[in-house]
Motif scaffolding. Structure first.
Motif, PDB file in Angstrom:
ATOM      1  N   LEU A  30      16.027 -23.772  -4.998  1.00 22.07           N
ATOM      2  CA  LEU A  30      17.011 -24.065  -6.043  1.00 22.07           C
ATOM      3  C   LEU A  30      17.580 -22.786  -6.670  1.00 22.07           C
ATOM      4  O   LEU A  30      18.505 -22.855  -7.473  1.00 22.07           O
ATOM      5  CB  LEU A  30      16.388 -24.937  -7.135  1.00 22.07           C
ATOM      6  N   GLY A  31      17.022 -21.650  -6.313  1.00 17.84           N
ATOM      7  CA  GLY A  31      17.504 -20.373  -6.848  1.00 17.84           C
ATOM      8  C   GLY A  31      17.057 -20.110  -8.272  1.00 17.84           C
ATOM      9  O   GLY A  31      17.668 -19.306  -8.978  1.00 17.84           O
ATOM     10  N   LEU A  32      15.982 -20.763  -8.705  1.00 19.16           N
ATOM     11  CA  LEU A  32      15.460 -20.543 -10.055  1.00 19.16           C
ATOM     12  C   LEU A  32      14.626 -19.262 -10.076  1.00 19.16           C
ATOM     13  O   LEU A  32      13.906 -18.962  -9.132  1.00 19.16           O
ATOM     14  CB  LEU A  32      14.620 -21.737 -10.505  1.00 19.16           C
ATOM     15  N   HIS A  33      14.728 -18.538 -11.156  1.00 15.06           N
ATOM     16  CA  HIS A  33      14.078 -17.230 -11.284  1.00 15.06           C
ATOM     17  C   HIS A  33      12.759 -17.320 -12.048  1.00 15.06           C
ATOM     18  O   HIS A  33      12.502 -16.515 -12.940  1.00 15.06           O
ATOM     19  CB  HIS A  33      15.036 -16.242 -11.962  1.00 15.06           C
ATOM     20  N   TRP A  34      11.936 -18.266 -11.703  1.00 15.33           N
ATOM     21  CA  TRP A  34      10.661 -18.432 -12.385  1.00 15.33           C
ATOM     22  C   TRP A  34       9.654 -17.439 -11.832  1.00 15.33           C
ATOM     23  O   TRP A  34       9.473 -17.336 -10.611  1.00 15.33           O
ATOM     24  CB  TRP A  34      10.148 -19.848 -12.224  1.00 15.33           C
ATOM     25  N   PRO A  35       8.967 -16.699 -12.692  1.00 19.71           N
ATOM     26  CA  PRO A  35       8.010 -15.696 -12.202  1.00 19.71           C
ATOM     27  C   PRO A  35       6.980 -16.279 -11.224  1.00 19.71           C
ATOM     28  O   PRO A  35       6.660 -15.638 -10.226  1.00 19.71           O
ATOM     29  CB  PRO A  35       7.340 -15.184 -13.480  1.00 19.71           C
ATOM     30  N   ALA A  36       6.483 -17.453 -11.480  1.00 20.04           N
ATOM     31  CA  ALA A  36       5.463 -18.039 -10.604  1.00 20.04           C
ATOM     32  C   ALA A  36       5.983 -18.289  -9.191  1.00 20.04           C
ATOM     33  O   ALA A  36       5.214 -18.240  -8.230  1.00 20.04           O
ATOM     34  CB  ALA A  36       4.948 -19.351 -11.200  1.00 20.04           C
ATOM     35  N   ALA A  37       7.265 -18.539  -9.052  1.00 20.58           N
ATOM     36  CA  ALA A  37       7.835 -18.886  -7.741  1.00 20.58           C
ATOM     37  C   ALA A  37       7.806 -17.718  -6.771  1.00 20.58           C
ATOM     38  O   ALA A  37       7.730 -17.926  -5.560  1.00 20.58           O
ATOM     39  CB  ALA A  37       9.265 -19.392  -7.910  1.00 20.58           C
ATOM     40  N   LEU A  43       0.717 -10.123 -10.088  1.00 20.83           N
ATOM     41  CA  LEU A  43       1.217 -10.989 -11.159  1.00 20.83           C
ATOM     42  C   LEU A  43       0.259 -12.159 -11.410  1.00 20.83           C
ATOM     43  O   LEU A  43       0.029 -12.545 -12.558  1.00 20.83           O
ATOM     44  CB  LEU A  43       2.622 -11.497 -10.832  1.00 20.83           C
ATOM     45  N   VAL A  44      -0.314 -12.713 -10.359  1.00 12.69           N
ATOM     46  CA  VAL A  44      -1.295 -13.789 -10.522  1.00 12.69           C
ATOM     47  C   VAL A  44      -2.528 -13.258 -11.251  1.00 12.69           C
ATOM     48  O   VAL A  44      -3.044 -13.903 -12.170  1.00 12.69           O
ATOM     49  CB  VAL A  44      -1.670 -14.418  -9.162  1.00 12.69           C
ATOM     50  N   GLU A  45      -2.994 -12.079 -10.868  1.00 12.84           N
ATOM     51  CA  GLU A  45      -4.145 -11.478 -11.549  1.00 12.84           C
ATOM     52  C   GLU A  45      -3.829 -11.227 -13.020  1.00 12.84           C
ATOM     53  O   GLU A  45      -4.675 -11.476 -13.892  1.00 12.84           O
ATOM     54  CB  GLU A  45      -4.545 -10.174 -10.857  1.00 12.84           C
ATOM     55  N   ASP A  46      -2.616 -10.772 -13.313  1.00  8.12           N
ATOM     56  CA  ASP A  46      -2.195 -10.554 -14.703  1.00  8.12           C
ATOM     57  C   ASP A  46      -2.146 -11.878 -15.463  1.00  8.12           C
ATOM     58  O   ASP A  46      -2.562 -11.942 -16.621  1.00  8.12           O
ATOM     59  CB  ASP A  46      -0.831  -9.868 -14.741  1.00  8.12           C
ATOM     60  N   PRO A  81       1.542 -24.602 -28.706  1.00 12.29           N
ATOM     61  CA  PRO A  81       1.022 -24.164 -27.411  1.00 12.29           C
ATOM     62  C   PRO A  81       2.048 -24.449 -26.311  1.00 12.29           C
ATOM     63  O   PRO A  81       2.736 -25.473 -26.336  1.00 12.29           O
ATOM     64  CB  PRO A  81      -0.235 -25.011 -27.229  1.00 12.29           C
ATOM     65  N   PHE A  82       2.129 -23.533 -25.347  1.00 10.12           N
ATOM     66  CA  PHE A  82       3.130 -23.613 -24.292  1.00 10.12           C
ATOM     67  C   PHE A  82       2.430 -23.540 -22.937  1.00 10.12           C
ATOM     68  O   PHE A  82       1.664 -22.610 -22.682  1.00 10.12           O
ATOM     69  CB  PHE A  82       4.109 -22.438 -24.431  1.00 10.12           C
ATOM     70  N   ILE A  83       2.699 -24.527 -22.081  1.00 11.08           N
ATOM     71  CA  ILE A  83       2.101 -24.522 -20.755  1.00 11.08           C
ATOM     72  C   ILE A  83       3.136 -24.145 -19.701  1.00 11.08           C
ATOM     73  O   ILE A  83       4.319 -24.424 -19.847  1.00 11.08           O
ATOM     74  CB  ILE A  83       1.404 -25.855 -20.420  1.00 11.08           C
ATOM     75  N   LYS A  84       2.644 -23.478 -18.655  1.00  8.15           N
ATOM     76  CA  LYS A  84       3.518 -22.984 -17.597  1.00  8.15           C
ATOM     77  C   LYS A  84       2.705 -22.858 -16.306  1.00  8.15           C
ATOM     78  O   LYS A  84       1.518 -23.168 -16.282  1.00  8.15           O
ATOM     79  CB  LYS A  84       4.127 -21.636 -17.987  1.00  8.15           C
ATOM     80  N   TRP A  85       3.342 -22.397 -15.250  1.00  5.87           N
ATOM     81  CA  TRP A  85       2.712 -22.137 -13.952  1.00  5.87           C
ATOM     82  C   TRP A  85       1.882 -23.330 -13.491  1.00  5.87           C
ATOM     83  O   TRP A  85       0.761 -23.185 -13.024  1.00  5.87           O
ATOM     84  CB  TRP A  85       1.839 -20.880 -14.005  1.00  5.87           C
ATOM     85  N   PHE A  86       2.439 -24.520 -13.602  1.00  4.55           N
ATOM     86  CA  PHE A  86       1.774 -25.749 -13.195  1.00  4.55           C
ATOM     87  C   PHE A  86       2.046 -25.948 -11.713  1.00  4.55           C
ATOM     88  O   PHE A  86       3.208 -26.034 -11.296  1.00  4.55           O
ATOM     89  CB  PHE A  86       2.327 -26.903 -14.036  1.00  4.55           C
ATOM     90  N   ALA A  87       0.997 -26.005 -10.917  1.00  8.02           N
ATOM     91  CA  ALA A  87       1.166 -26.143  -9.468  1.00  8.02           C
ATOM     92  C   ALA A  87       0.022 -26.949  -8.871  1.00  8.02           C
ATOM     93  O   ALA A  87      -1.129 -26.838  -9.312  1.00  8.02           O
ATOM     94  CB  ALA A  87       1.213 -24.772  -8.809  1.00  8.02           C
ATOM     95  N   VAL A  88       0.368 -27.735  -7.875  1.00 13.60           N
ATOM     96  CA  VAL A  88      -0.615 -28.509  -7.116  1.00 13.60           C
ATOM     97  C   VAL A  88      -0.438 -28.145  -5.649  1.00 13.60           C
ATOM     98  O   VAL A  88       0.690 -28.091  -5.151  1.00 13.60           O
ATOM     99  CB  VAL A  88      -0.419 -30.031  -7.316  1.00 13.60           C
ATOM    100  N   SER A  89      -1.538 -27.910  -4.977  1.00  9.71           N
ATOM    101  CA  SER A  89      -1.487 -27.611  -3.553  1.00  9.71           C
ATOM    102  C   SER A  89      -0.733 -28.741  -2.844  1.00  9.71           C
ATOM    103  O   SER A  89      -1.027 -29.921  -3.071  1.00  9.71           O
ATOM    104  CB  SER A  89      -2.911 -27.498  -3.004  1.00  9.71           C
TER     105      SER A  89
END
Length: 171
Positions: A30-37, A43-46, A81-89
């Motif tokens: 989709l061309g979204l600039h999300w850091p997790a993508a 970056l994951v370690e950070d 509180p803010f949630i982010k980087w939500f991912a499911v295998s």
């Protein structure tokens, strides 16, 4: 072994990178600039060391992750509180595991530990199903913004985690 909900550790970083990268394929398309993508291992370690990154393990394998942000830039948008980087295998998507992890973080961490009756998250208007998924889970849009980074309209969504008491007016 069953399901285990826990904080991620640095030793989980490679597995979380793999899950997140595969889960965020549509975000990249989709061309979204999300850091997790487009995250790399650093970056994951950070993310694990800077924020509260939670995982759901099934039979010893991490299958889902979600992060409770501790970053200051998020606090400029909302004090909640803010949630982010939500991912499911991908092999476990649409089986309810993501919802279980989100429910656990909302109930045990945000409401239980932090004592916050509400939580926020952000998603893109142009994503074909995320806005509706979060709305089905009780999230409501409360802010629309365009960060001028090419992502277009982003929605901040909020969910009340506890029922507000209903006052009955007696006549």
């Amino acid at each position: 072994m069953g399901e285990v909900y826990r904080l991620a550790e640095q030793k989980d970083a490679e597995q979380l990178l793999d899950i997140t990268y595969r889960a965020y394929q549509l975000i990249r398309e989709l061309g979204l600039h999300w850091p997790a993508a487009n995250a790399d291992l650093a970056l994951v370690e950070d993310n694990i060391s800077t924020n509260e990154c939670y995982v759901l393990e099934v039979s010893g394998t991490i299958i889902a992750t979600i992060t409770l942000s501790k970053e200051e830039e998020v606090k400029k948008l909302s004090s909640l509180p803010f949630i982010k980087w939500f991912a499911v295998s991908p092999e476990y998507s649409n089986k309810g595991y993501g919802g279980k992890l989100l429910d656990w973080v909302e109930e045990h961490i945000i409401l239980g530990q932090l004592g916050s009756p509400e939580v926020t998250l952000a998603t893109a208007k142009k994503h074909p199903w995320l806005v509706e998924m979060y709305e089905r889970r009780g999230y409501e849009r409360f802010l629309e913004l365009d960060l001028q980074n090419g992502d277009g309209i982003m929605y901040l969504l909020k969910k009340t985690l506890i029922n507000k008491p209903h006052f009955i007016q007696r006549g």
